[in-house]
Design a protein around this motif. Structure first.
Motif, PDB file in Angstrom:
ATOM      1  N   ASN A   7       0.833  -1.197   0.000  1.00 30.87           N
ATOM      2  CA  ASN A   7       0.000   0.000   0.000  1.00 30.87           C
ATOM      3  C   ASN A   7       0.873   1.254   0.000  1.00 30.87           C
ATOM      4  O   ASN A   7       2.019   1.251   0.458  1.00 30.87           O
ATOM      5  CB  ASN A   7      -0.917   0.000   1.223  1.00 30.87           C
ATOM      6  CG  ASN A   7      -2.023   1.026   1.119  1.00 30.87           C
ATOM      7  OD1 ASN A   7      -2.281   1.577   0.051  1.00 30.87           O
ATOM      8  ND2 ASN A   7      -2.687   1.306   2.231  1.00 30.87           N
ATOM      9  N   GLN A  27       2.050   5.148   0.936  1.00 30.40           N
ATOM     10  CA  GLN A  27       2.310   5.738   2.241  1.00 30.40           C
ATOM     11  C   GLN A  27       1.075   6.483   2.746  1.00 30.40           C
ATOM     12  O   GLN A  27       0.161   6.806   1.995  1.00 30.40           O
ATOM     13  CB  GLN A  27       3.507   6.684   2.150  1.00 30.40           C
ATOM     14  CG  GLN A  27       4.808   5.989   1.780  1.00 30.40           C
ATOM     15  CD  GLN A  27       5.974   6.958   1.711  1.00 30.40           C
ATOM     16  OE1 GLN A  27       5.792   8.174   1.837  1.00 30.40           O
ATOM     17  NE2 GLN A  27       7.172   6.432   1.499  1.00 30.40           N
ATOM     18  N   ASN A  28       1.082   6.760   4.051  1.00 30.21           N
ATOM     19  CA  ASN A  28      -0.039   7.458   4.659  1.00 30.21           C
ATOM     20  C   ASN A  28      -0.220   8.845   4.032  1.00 30.21           C
ATOM     21  O   ASN A  28       0.716   9.419   3.460  1.00 30.21           O
ATOM     22  CB  ASN A  28       0.173   7.594   6.164  1.00 30.21           C
ATOM     23  CG  ASN A  28       0.147   6.250   6.855  1.00 30.21           C
ATOM     24  OD1 ASN A  28      -0.232   5.242   6.246  1.00 30.21           O
ATOM     25  ND2 ASN A  28       0.548   6.215   8.113  1.00 30.21           N
ATOM     26  N   ASP A  29      -1.439   9.349   4.132  1.00 28.56           N
ATOM     27  CA  ASP A  29      -1.726  10.650   3.541  1.00 28.56           C
ATOM     28  C   ASP A  29      -1.140  11.765   4.399  1.00 28.56           C
ATOM     29  O   ASP A  29      -0.430  11.529   5.384  1.00 28.56           O
ATOM     30  CB  ASP A  29      -3.228  10.817   3.343  1.00 28.56           C
ATOM     31  CG  ASP A  29      -4.012  10.728   4.647  1.00 28.56           C
ATOM     32  OD1 ASP A  29      -3.384  10.720   5.733  1.00 28.56           O
ATOM     33  OD2 ASP A  29      -5.248  10.669   4.600  1.00 28.56           O
ATOM     34  N   TRP A  30      -1.480  13.023   4.043  1.00 25.00           N
ATOM     35  CA  TRP A  30      -0.882  14.172   4.720  1.00 25.00           C
ATOM     36  C   TRP A  30      -1.346  14.318   6.162  1.00 25.00           C
ATOM     37  O   TRP A  30      -0.747  15.044   6.947  1.00 25.00           O
ATOM     38  CB  TRP A  30      -1.195  15.442   3.941  1.00 25.00           C
ATOM     39  CG  TRP A  30      -2.664  15.756   3.851  1.00 25.00           C
ATOM     40  CD1 TRP A  30      -3.567  15.179   3.042  1.00 25.00           C
ATOM     41  CD2 TRP A  30      -3.364  16.715   4.623  1.00 25.00           C
ATOM     42  NE1 TRP A  30      -4.825  15.718   3.237  1.00 25.00           N
ATOM     43  CE2 TRP A  30      -4.724  16.672   4.210  1.00 25.00           C
ATOM     44  CE3 TRP A  30      -3.000  17.635   5.624  1.00 25.00           C
ATOM     45  CZ2 TRP A  30      -5.699  17.489   4.770  1.00 25.00           C
ATOM     46  CZ3 TRP A  30      -3.990  18.447   6.172  1.00 25.00           C
ATOM     47  CH2 TRP A  30      -5.317  18.372   5.735  1.00 25.00           C
ATOM     48  N   ASN A  60      -1.389  11.636   7.981  1.00 24.70           N
ATOM     49  CA  ASN A  60      -0.765  10.426   8.532  1.00 24.70           C
ATOM     50  C   ASN A  60      -1.786   9.322   8.781  1.00 24.70           C
ATOM     51  O   ASN A  60      -1.667   8.526   9.716  1.00 24.70           O
ATOM     52  CB  ASN A  60      -0.013  10.742   9.829  1.00 24.70           C
ATOM     53  CG  ASN A  60       0.997   9.655  10.155  1.00 24.70           C
ATOM     54  OD1 ASN A  60       1.482   8.949   9.255  1.00 24.70           O
ATOM     55  ND2 ASN A  60       1.320   9.498  11.435  1.00 24.70           N
ATOM     56  N   LEU A  61      -2.826   9.301   7.938  1.00 24.66           N
ATOM     57  CA  LEU A  61      -3.844   8.265   8.008  1.00 24.66           C
ATOM     58  C   LEU A  61      -3.605   7.232   6.909  1.00 24.66           C
ATOM     59  O   LEU A  61      -3.145   7.567   5.809  1.00 24.66           O
ATOM     60  CB  LEU A  61      -5.242   8.870   7.849  1.00 24.66           C
ATOM     61  CG  LEU A  61      -5.671   9.874   8.911  1.00 24.66           C
ATOM     62  CD1 LEU A  61      -7.037  10.446   8.568  1.00 24.66           C
ATOM     63  CD2 LEU A  61      -5.688   9.237  10.281  1.00 24.66           C
ATOM     64  N   ARG A  62      -3.956   6.019   7.211  1.00 25.53           N
ATOM     65  CA  ARG A  62      -3.785   4.940   6.250  1.00 25.53           C
ATOM     66  C   ARG A  62      -4.709   5.136   5.051  1.00 25.53           C
ATOM     67  O   ARG A  62      -5.885   5.466   5.208  1.00 25.53           O
ATOM     68  CB  ARG A  62      -4.064   3.589   6.905  1.00 25.53           C
ATOM     69  CG  ARG A  62      -4.006   2.408   5.951  1.00 25.53           C
ATOM     70  CD  ARG A  62      -4.393   1.124   6.664  1.00 25.53           C
ATOM     71  NE  ARG A  62      -4.446   0.004   5.741  1.00 25.53           N
ATOM     72  CZ  ARG A  62      -5.511  -0.311   5.015  1.00 25.53           C
ATOM     73  NH1 ARG A  62      -6.613   0.419   5.115  1.00 25.53           N
ATOM     74  NH2 ARG A  62      -5.488  -1.333   4.190  1.00 25.53           N
ATOM     75  N   VAL A  63      -4.190   4.911   3.852  1.00 21.46           N
ATOM     76  CA  VAL A  63      -4.978   5.033   2.625  1.00 21.46           C
ATOM     77  C   VAL A  63      -5.686   3.702   2.381  1.00 21.46           C
ATOM     78  O   VAL A  63      -5.037   2.652   2.319  1.00 21.46           O
ATOM     79  CB  VAL A  63      -4.085   5.395   1.426  1.00 21.46           C
ATOM     80  CG1 VAL A  63      -4.910   5.476   0.149  1.00 21.46           C
ATOM     81  CG2 VAL A  63      -3.360   6.703   1.688  1.00 21.46           C
TER      82      VAL A  63
END
Length: 379
Positions: A166, A168-171, A173-176
């Protein structure tokens, strides 16, 4: 019907279980399932060619059966029950006279002539798509909701030969979230292009050290439901659940053009192997063929049923075909003129009937209703 089936350019499967053959040159559609035999549980959910000569079509139905249709005979010749797992078929393929199926619960199975030789493996729950690698028919790719892209070698089905990672996490820092809706292998390389339910187009390269996508582009705001590579394999056509369709450049990850004219969710998209044409169908019951170069809508055929999937033939010279001779339109018009001329003219008279509402008081023209005398007050 048997001989005319060879001249169909597009084959479409509907939710009601009808297989439709469409001749684009004659703008004619033919149903190859009797209306009395229609059943909702036999809806078509997956289709693929049964041989390289495109003389056979494999059709996966909701009830777990796989039917074989002969385009030369114009009829169904065989049916086989491919039960196992839960959910409908999300992919169908053929390899060495064996049928490859995958259902939504994640059961990937190879059906051979002898039932004792069948092979099955679990690819993970929530599968939305299973596609075969044309260059390596023993390899298939799978993906789904919270089920990342995987590539499987059917000769060694214990573990996938590629497992995507997957992003990387979004801005924040949440899982995509992961939601692969469709995929296709690029010819001449190991790359794989996918579209997601979060309106993303991603390109993976299993030969590179990283397992994350090497390119990512976004289109629109609605889930992407289907994709197909253009003849040059340098761009991809994607369709969405909102009825949008566009061409995305896989070299730069940018939007090239949009194709218009849709009124419902796009369920299936397929580009011609050599011609700049793309066929699409969906819930608005129309089959559309666009020209990718000038975005022109070349053909539009109403097929009466909600459509799930399609197959576009690899025929190149549609205009040079010599289909079965049909009665010329001029003769038909002359016969109709003779029929209408021989009919007797009937004169009709329209009688208007006046209706009176009893609650409405009638007032004659030129006269006013009598006024009541007002009593003058007494002294």
């Amino acid at each position: 019907m048997a001989s005319s089936a060879r001249w169909n350019h597009v084959w479409v499967g509907s939710e009601t279980g009808i297989l439709k053959g469409v001749n684009l040159r004659r703008r004619q559609a033919t149903n190859y399932v009797a209306a009395s035999a229609l059943r909702r549980d036999e809806g078509v959910c997956a289709m693929c060619w049964g041989d390289p000569s495109e003389s056979e079509i494999l059709i996966g139905c909701l009830d777990g059966s796989v039917k074989l249709f002969s385009t030369e005979k114009g009829k169904f010749t065989e049916s086989r029950q491919c039960l196992g797992g839960e959910g409908s078929f999300c992919g169908l393929a053929v390899h060495d006279s064996s049928i490859i199926t995958c259902v939504e619960s994640g059961l990937l199975k190879v059906w051979r002539d002898a039932s004792s030789e069948n092979m099955e493996t679990q690819v993970g729950a929530g599968v939305c798509c299973m596609r075969q690698n044309p260059a390596q028919p023993q390899c298939v790719g799978t993906g789904g909701k919270e089920n990342a892209l995987k590539v499987w070698d059917l000769h060694r089905p214990e573990e996938p030969i590629f497992r995507a990672k997957n992003v990387q996490n979004d801005w924040l820092n949440l899982r995509v979230p992961v939601w692969e809706r469709d995929l296709q292998f690029l010819p001449g390389s190991e790359k794989i292009v996918t579209c997601t339910g979060h309106h993303q187009v991603r390109l993976y390269d299993p030969s590179s050290p990283q397992r994350r996508p090497v390119l990512e582009a976004t289109y629109g705001e609605y889930p992407l439901t289907a994709l197909s590579l253009t003849p040059g394999a340098d761009s991809v056509v994607v369709g969405s659940s909102h009825g949008d369709m566009a061409v995305i450049d896989l070299r730069q990850g940018r939007l090239v053009k949009c194709l218009k004219g849709f009124a419902g969710s796009v369920r299936s998209v397929q580009c011609h192997l050599t011609l700049p044409l793309v066929a699409s169908c969906g819930l608005d019951r129309f089959l559309r063929v666009h020209n990718i170069e000038d975005k022109r809508l070349v053909h539009k055929v109403y097929l009466k049923s909600r459509l799930n999937c399609l197959l576009l033939t690899s025929c190149e010279k549609w205009e040079d075909e010599d289909p079965e001779p049909t009665a010329p339109q001029a003769d038909v018009k002359e016969e109709e003129d003779e029929l209408w001329d021989g009919m007797e003219t009937v004169a009709t008279r329209t009688v208007l009937k006046r209706t009176v509402d009893p609650n409405v008081r009638e007032i004659q023209l030129g006269k006013h209703p009598k006024k009541q005398k007002r009593m003058s007050p007494g002294p």
